[in-house]
Design a protein around this motif. Structure first.
Motif, PDB file in Angstrom:
ATOM      1  N   PRO A  40      -5.144  -3.325 -10.478  1.00 31.65           N
ATOM      2  CA  PRO A  40      -3.986  -3.096 -11.131  1.00 31.65           C
ATOM      3  C   PRO A  40      -4.043  -1.573 -11.693  1.00 31.65           C
ATOM      4  CG  PRO A  40      -5.109  -4.992 -12.163  1.00 31.65           C
ATOM      5  CD  PRO A  40      -6.041  -4.421 -10.874  1.00 31.65           C
ATOM      6  N   ASP A  41      -3.010  -0.979 -11.693  1.00 37.69           N
ATOM      7  CA  ASP A  41      -2.823   0.204 -12.566  1.00 37.69           C
ATOM      8  C   ASP A  41      -2.894   0.104 -14.006  1.00 37.69           C
ATOM      9  OD1 ASP A  41      -2.267   2.123 -10.166  1.00 37.69           O
ATOM     10  OD2 ASP A  41      -0.449   1.019 -10.073  1.00 37.69           O
ATOM     11  N   THR A  42      -2.246  -1.030 -14.292  1.00 39.61           N
ATOM     12  CA  THR A  42      -2.157  -1.313 -15.730  1.00 39.61           C
ATOM     13  C   THR A  42      -2.075  -2.862 -15.965  1.00 39.61           C
ATOM     14  OG1 THR A  42       0.203  -1.301 -15.553  1.00 39.61           O
ATOM     15  CG2 THR A  42      -0.728   0.642 -16.358  1.00 39.61           C
ATOM     16  N   PHE A  43      -2.798  -3.104 -17.245  1.00 33.34           N
ATOM     17  CA  PHE A  43      -2.949  -4.342 -17.590  1.00 33.34           C
ATOM     18  C   PHE A  43      -1.682  -4.739 -18.654  1.00 33.34           C
ATOM     19  CE2 PHE A  43      -7.939  -4.515 -17.626  1.00 33.34           C
ATOM     20  CZ  PHE A  43      -7.832  -4.831 -16.570  1.00 33.34           C
ATOM     21  N   SER A  44      -1.008  -5.773 -18.632  1.00 35.44           N
ATOM     22  CA  SER A  44      -0.077  -6.135 -19.820  1.00 35.44           C
ATOM     23  C   SER A  44      -0.241  -7.626 -19.954  1.00 35.44           C
ATOM     24  CB  SER A  44       1.249  -5.622 -19.135  1.00 35.44           C
ATOM     25  OG  SER A  44       1.630  -6.569 -18.173  1.00 35.44           O
ATOM     26  N   THR A  45       0.530  -7.886 -21.058  1.00 30.84           N
ATOM     27  CA  THR A  45       0.112  -9.272 -21.264  1.00 30.84           C
ATOM     28  C   THR A  45       1.394 -10.191 -21.177  1.00 30.84           C
ATOM     29  OG1 THR A  45       1.446  -8.974 -23.401  1.00 30.84           O
ATOM     30  CG2 THR A  45      -1.208  -8.822 -23.489  1.00 30.84           C
ATOM     31  N   ASP A  46       2.707  -9.692 -20.871  1.00 30.43           N
ATOM     32  CA  ASP A  46       3.775 -10.610 -20.717  1.00 30.43           C
ATOM     33  C   ASP A  46       4.141 -11.591 -22.196  1.00 30.43           C
ATOM     34  OD1 ASP A  46       6.183 -11.453 -20.127  1.00 30.43           O
ATOM     35  OD2 ASP A  46       5.295 -12.599 -18.373  1.00 30.43           O
ATOM     36  N   TRP A  47       3.539 -10.909 -23.381  1.00 31.11           N
ATOM     37  CA  TRP A  47       3.243 -11.463 -24.432  1.00 31.11           C
ATOM     38  C   TRP A  47       4.567 -12.232 -24.956  1.00 31.11           C
ATOM     39  CZ3 TRP A  47       5.337 -11.787 -29.392  1.00 31.11           C
ATOM     40  CH2 TRP A  47       4.374 -12.110 -30.530  1.00 31.11           C
ATOM     41  N   THR A  48       4.444 -13.544 -25.672  1.00 34.15           N
ATOM     42  CA  THR A  48       5.481 -14.189 -26.176  1.00 34.15           C
ATOM     43  C   THR A  48       5.032 -14.935 -27.283  1.00 34.15           C
ATOM     44  OG1 THR A  48       5.042 -16.121 -24.819  1.00 34.15           O
ATOM     45  CG2 THR A  48       6.851 -14.663 -24.142  1.00 34.15           C
ATOM     46  N   PRO A  49       5.584 -15.486 -28.236  1.00 34.08           N
ATOM     47  CA  PRO A  49       5.084 -16.157 -29.420  1.00 34.08           C
ATOM     48  C   PRO A  49       4.336 -17.623 -28.800  1.00 34.08           C
ATOM     49  CG  PRO A  49       7.143 -15.714 -30.081  1.00 34.08           C
ATOM     50  CD  PRO A  49       7.123 -15.001 -28.619  1.00 34.08           C
ATOM     51  N   LEU A 100       0.978  -1.139   0.060  1.00 32.81           N
ATOM     52  CA  LEU A 100       0.098  -0.043   0.086  1.00 32.81           C
ATOM     53  C   LEU A 100       0.868   1.225   0.001  1.00 32.81           C
ATOM     54  CD1 LEU A 100      -2.720  -1.031   2.757  1.00 32.81           C
ATOM     55  CD2 LEU A 100      -2.976  -0.910   0.368  1.00 32.81           C
ATOM     56  N   ALA A 101       1.944   1.107   0.744  1.00 31.39           N
ATOM     57  CA  ALA A 101       2.908   2.391   0.829  1.00 31.39           C
ATOM     58  C   ALA A 101       3.516   2.627  -0.348  1.00 31.39           C
ATOM     59  CB  ALA A 101       3.975   2.267   1.951  1.00 31.39           C
ATOM     60  N   ALA A 102       3.936   1.586  -1.178  1.00 31.83           N
ATOM     61  CA  ALA A 102       4.563   1.710  -2.502  1.00 31.83           C
ATOM     62  C   ALA A 102       3.389   2.472  -3.285  1.00 31.83           C
ATOM     63  CB  ALA A 102       4.962   0.276  -3.028  1.00 31.83           C
ATOM     64  N   ARG A 103       2.346   1.937  -3.337  1.00 28.92           N
ATOM     65  CA  ARG A 103       1.375   2.696  -4.324  1.00 28.92           C
ATOM     66  C   ARG A 103       1.180   4.028  -4.010  1.00 28.92           C
ATOM     67  NH1 ARG A 103      -4.222   0.112  -6.384  1.00 28.92           N
ATOM     68  NH2 ARG A 103      -2.945  -0.468  -8.156  1.00 28.92           N
ATOM     69  N   ARG A 104       1.212   4.424  -2.586  1.00 26.34           N
ATOM     70  CA  ARG A 104       0.980   5.833  -2.254  1.00 26.34           C
ATOM     71  C   ARG A 104       2.282   6.620  -2.788  1.00 26.34           C
ATOM     72  NH1 ARG A 104      -0.580   3.480   2.686  1.00 26.34           N
ATOM     73  NH2 ARG A 104       1.341   4.400   3.660  1.00 26.34           N
ATOM     74  N   ARG A 105       3.464   5.963  -2.788  1.00 32.04           N
ATOM     75  CA  ARG A 105       4.338   6.759  -3.013  1.00 32.04           C
ATOM     76  C   ARG A 105       4.610   6.878  -4.805  1.00 32.04           C
ATOM     77  NH1 ARG A 105       7.338   2.667  -0.579  1.00 32.04           N
ATOM     78  NH2 ARG A 105       8.750   1.825  -1.578  1.00 32.04           N
ATOM     79  N   GLY A 106       3.829   6.188  -5.607  1.00 28.91           N
ATOM     80  CA  GLY A 106       3.851   6.518  -6.793  1.00 28.91           C
ATOM     81  C   GLY A 106       4.609   5.045  -7.842  1.00 28.91           C
ATOM     82  N   VAL A 107       4.630   4.133  -6.956  1.00 29.04           N
ATOM     83  CA  VAL A 107       4.992   2.693  -7.664  1.00 29.04           C
ATOM     84  C   VAL A 107       3.883   2.097  -8.214  1.00 29.04           C
ATOM     85  CG1 VAL A 107       5.768   0.383  -7.393  1.00 29.04           C
ATOM     86  CG2 VAL A 107       6.890   2.204  -5.881  1.00 29.04           C
ATOM     87  N   TRP A 108       3.898   1.660  -9.716  1.00 28.35           N
ATOM     88  CA  TRP A 108       2.981   1.156 -10.398  1.00 28.35           C
ATOM     89  C   TRP A 108       2.843  -0.256 -10.248  1.00 28.35           C
ATOM     90  CZ3 TRP A 108       0.404   4.829 -12.987  1.00 28.35           C
ATOM     91  CH2 TRP A 108       0.724   6.165 -13.367  1.00 28.35           C
TER      92      TRP A 108
END
Ligand code: ZN
Length: 395
Positions: free
Chosen positions: A291-300, A257-265
């Motif tokens: 989550p702040d962001t979605f991402s795939t960790d895409w690989t073939p 929680l503290a990490a998010r408060r200081r601006g960690v995504w």
């Protein structure tokens, strides 16, 4: 010099303070390059969710209006489809294969980050792919100088080579935007904390961000969190224990929680192994720590299993309570904030680069598989349905 009407309008739009809108006032029927017509436009950057036409000129968004009367060289009929800002995927491995960028582009991904496919030794490979990608692309250098290794990137601590990473960044300052530290026990073993310290050192010297791959680390997560600064990214935030972001009573760790408060995504990083388990997703989503962001960790390989494409990853969160516009925000405007290179994207604002994703939202019964072969049934799913990049329809 004689200008035809189109050139004149462009000259006005490009010149001293005239906007495309005022130029259109001169010629009510000024043609656009492209109009995406009649779709449900969802642009969370301006809280827009309505049927609109999106007009494009000179590679930029020129108008977002209901029933545009103007003509265009090309029109895309978007009736029944969603029209959203081009998707930005901040954790992929699209830099690992030559056709990675174009495959992602077909899914609506108009900007991506290759997150640590390679370390200093072979960083030129993802950098070259990012440089020649049709869409905007950036690269994170793996602190392990040999990149991703089957037996662990930094199991041998000597591979977390500060000098080599620093030199790699110096060779490619235009494309490298951060340092990736993969910290699971099968990647870094007992070296995780020291590996992160070295990644942090390299990033700080270069004024860049760190992305950590969390989950199943030897070191307790609070100790790792301590080293993260504003702008750093925690990917695989739904990784199950040991060392997940929640305790065994279902509470988010205070250090998280503290990490998010200081601006960690905090980022999803779907992937295929060890990062996503439905029971952990459910517990975390219930706390409201989304989550702040979605991402795939895409690989073939991910293209054929679990991940498939970015819209599929976004769809997994609907049945955990996330509304459609919030899911789109996490793949567009939120993602555009993480790395500076993407900051004017993730929006359909007039004047922004004309990167647009068309999606189809289907209702039905859809099976989603986590990284542990558990399945959940969802009731809505997004499908890629077309991409516009820099104002041009992608074939
Ligand atoms: Zn990854």
């Amino acid at each position: 010099m004689t200008l035809n009407r189109r050139q004149f309008v462009r000259a006005l739009a490009a010149g001293s303070g005239y906007t495309a809108a005022s130029a259109r006032g001169v010629f009510a029927q000024a043609p656009y390059d492209l109009i995406v017509k009649g779709g449900r436009v969802i642009d969370p950057s301006v809280r827009l969710d309505a049927v609109r036409d999106v007009a494009v000129a000179n590679g930029r968004i020129a108008a977002v209006e209901a029933d545009l009367a103007a003509s265009a060289i090309e029109t895309i009929d978007a009736a029944g489809k969603l029209v959203v800002p081009g998707l930005i995927d901040i954790h992929t491995h699209a830099g690992r294969v030559k056709d990675g960028p174009s495959l992602c582009l077909a899914d609506g991904v108009t900007g991506f980050v290759d997150a640590g496919s390679q370390g200093a030794d072979a960083i030129a490979e993802p950098v070259a792919i990012a440089r020649s990608a049709p869409q905007i692309a950036r690269v994170l250098v793996n602190i392990g100088r040999a990149g991703i290794l089957p037996d662990g990137d930094t199991m041998n601590l000597a591979r977390a080579d500060v000098g080599a990473a620093r030199d790699a960044i110096a060779r490619h300052t235009d494309l490298i935007v951060g340092v990736k530290a993969r910290l699971s026990r099968d990647v870094a073993g007992t070296n995780d904390l020291e590996v992160l310290k070295r990644a942090r050192e390299v990033a700080s010297q270069a004024g860049l961000q760190v992305m950590i791959h969390m989950g199943q680390t030897m070191t307790a997560l609070p100790q790792l969190m301590e080293l993260l600064r504003p702008g750093d990214v925690v990917t695989h935030m739904f990784a199950p224990p040991p060392n997940s972001i929640i305790d065994d009573r279902g509470r988010i760790l205070p250090e998280v929680l503290a990490a998010r408060r200081r601006g960690v995504w905090f980022d999803v990083g779907n992937g295929r192994t060890g990062h996503l388990r439905w029971d952990t997703v459910e517990k975390v989503m219930q706390t409201g720590f989304w989550p702040d962001t979605f991402s795939t960790d895409w690989t073939p390989e991910g293209r054929a299993a679990q991940v498939f494409n970015f819209p599929n990853v976004m769809s997994k969160f609907f049945d955990f309570g996330m509304p459609l516009d919030q899911a789109i925000a996490r793949a567009t405007v939120n993602a555009s904030r993480v790395f500076e290179a993407f900051r004017d994207r993730g929006t359909l604002n007039v004047g922004a680069p004309a990167d647009i994703a068309l999606l189809e939202l289907r209702s039905g019964s859809f099976e989603f598989v986590d990284n542990f072969t558990n399945t959940r049934t969802g009731h809505q799913k997004l499908f890629p349905a077309g991409t516009v990049l820099n104002g041009k329809r992608v074939a």
